[in-house]
Write an enzyme that holds these catalytic residues in place. Structure first.
Site, PDB file in Angstrom:
ATOM      1  N   TYR A  79     -20.984  -9.535   5.157  1.00  0.00           N
ATOM      2  CA  TYR A  79     -20.556  -8.318   5.838  1.00  0.00           C
ATOM      3  C   TYR A  79     -20.702  -8.557   7.344  1.00  0.00           C
ATOM      4  O   TYR A  79     -21.758  -8.991   7.793  1.00  0.00           O
ATOM      5  CB  TYR A  79     -21.428  -7.130   5.417  1.00  0.00           C
TER       6      TYR A  79
ATOM      7  N   ALA B  97     -26.116  -3.138  -0.798  1.00  0.00           N
ATOM      8  CA  ALA B  97     -24.838  -3.738  -1.160  1.00  0.00           C
ATOM      9  C   ALA B  97     -25.058  -5.089  -1.823  1.00  0.00           C
ATOM     10  O   ALA B  97     -26.095  -5.727  -1.640  1.00  0.00           O
ATOM     11  CB  ALA B  97     -23.965  -3.899   0.085  1.00  0.00           C
ATOM     12  N   CYS B  98     -24.053  -5.519  -2.572  1.00  0.00           N
ATOM     13  CA  CYS B  98     -24.062  -6.835  -3.208  1.00  0.00           C
ATOM     14  C   CYS B  98     -22.606  -7.280  -3.367  1.00  0.00           C
ATOM     15  O   CYS B  98     -21.771  -6.950  -2.535  1.00  0.00           O
ATOM     16  CB  CYS B  98     -24.812  -6.794  -4.540  1.00  0.00           C
ATOM     17  N   ARG B  99     -22.297  -8.009  -4.425  1.00  0.00           N
ATOM     18  CA  ARG B  99     -20.926  -8.478  -4.628  1.00  0.00           C
ATOM     19  C   ARG B  99     -20.043  -7.396  -5.248  1.00  0.00           C
ATOM     20  O   ARG B  99     -18.944  -7.136  -4.801  1.00  0.00           O
ATOM     21  CB  ARG B  99     -20.905  -9.732  -5.511  1.00  0.00           C
TER      22      ARG B  99
ATOM     23  N   MET C 169     -19.122  -6.172  -2.042  1.00  0.00           N
ATOM     24  CA  MET C 169     -18.240  -7.014  -1.236  1.00  0.00           C
ATOM     25  C   MET C 169     -16.813  -7.008  -1.769  1.00  0.00           C
ATOM     26  O   MET C 169     -15.857  -7.097  -0.991  1.00  0.00           O
ATOM     27  CB  MET C 169     -18.792  -8.447  -1.175  1.00  0.00           C
TER      28      MET C 169
END
Length: 153
Positions: free
Chosen positions: A80, A109-111, A138
């Protein structure tokens, strides 16, 4: 006649209280803006548990912090591109809770949103209230062509 007189007295008292020009309703005084800001910083509670990538970006343009719970190798591939960023892999989060601020908005957040959802649950169980999970991670961020850094730059 006594009943009429009593009714008139009650009516007169009603008018006096209803039409009182004082307008005092015994409301507590409004806290000052400074007091409200201090309270909000000490006891910050996120407005939403789940947010979109666009909502996350808007919050990150102010004072929010993005905590990416992916592994460092994943972040080297694509990250990010935001100013307030911290990487705490999900498996390290239980021992790094002290690094998560309680006085600002934290976006997890993650993938794809799965690990950040697990991070959200873990933080909630540990008393954090200033957290939101970015739905889609993401994948959603990239799909909306929001800013990223590729290749470990």
């Amino acid at each position: 006649m006594n009943i009429k007189f009593t009714r008139m007295v009650y009516f007169f008292l009603f008018l006096l209280t209803a039409c009182n020009g004082n307008n005092s309703t015994n409301k507590p005084a409004e806290p000052s803006k400074e007091t409200t800001e201090k309270i909000n910083k000490k006891n910050f509670i996120s407005l939403k548990a789940d947010i979109t990538a666009e909502e996350a970006l808007a919050l990150l343009k102010s004072s929010a912090l993005l905590i990416d719970v992916r592994e460092p190798a994943e972040i080297k591939e694509i990250a990010y591109d935001v100013k307030n960023f911290k990487n705490i892999p999900l498996d390290e989060l239980p021992t790094r809770l002290a690094e998560v601020p309680k006085d600002i908005q934290v976006i997890l957040a993650c993938r794809s949103g799965g690990r950040s959802g697990a991070a959200y649950d873990l933080l909630k169980k540990n008393g954090f209230e200033n957290i939101s999970n970015m739905v889609g991670g993401m994948n959603a961020w990239s799909e909306k062509t929001l800013p990223v850094i590729k290749g470990g730059k």
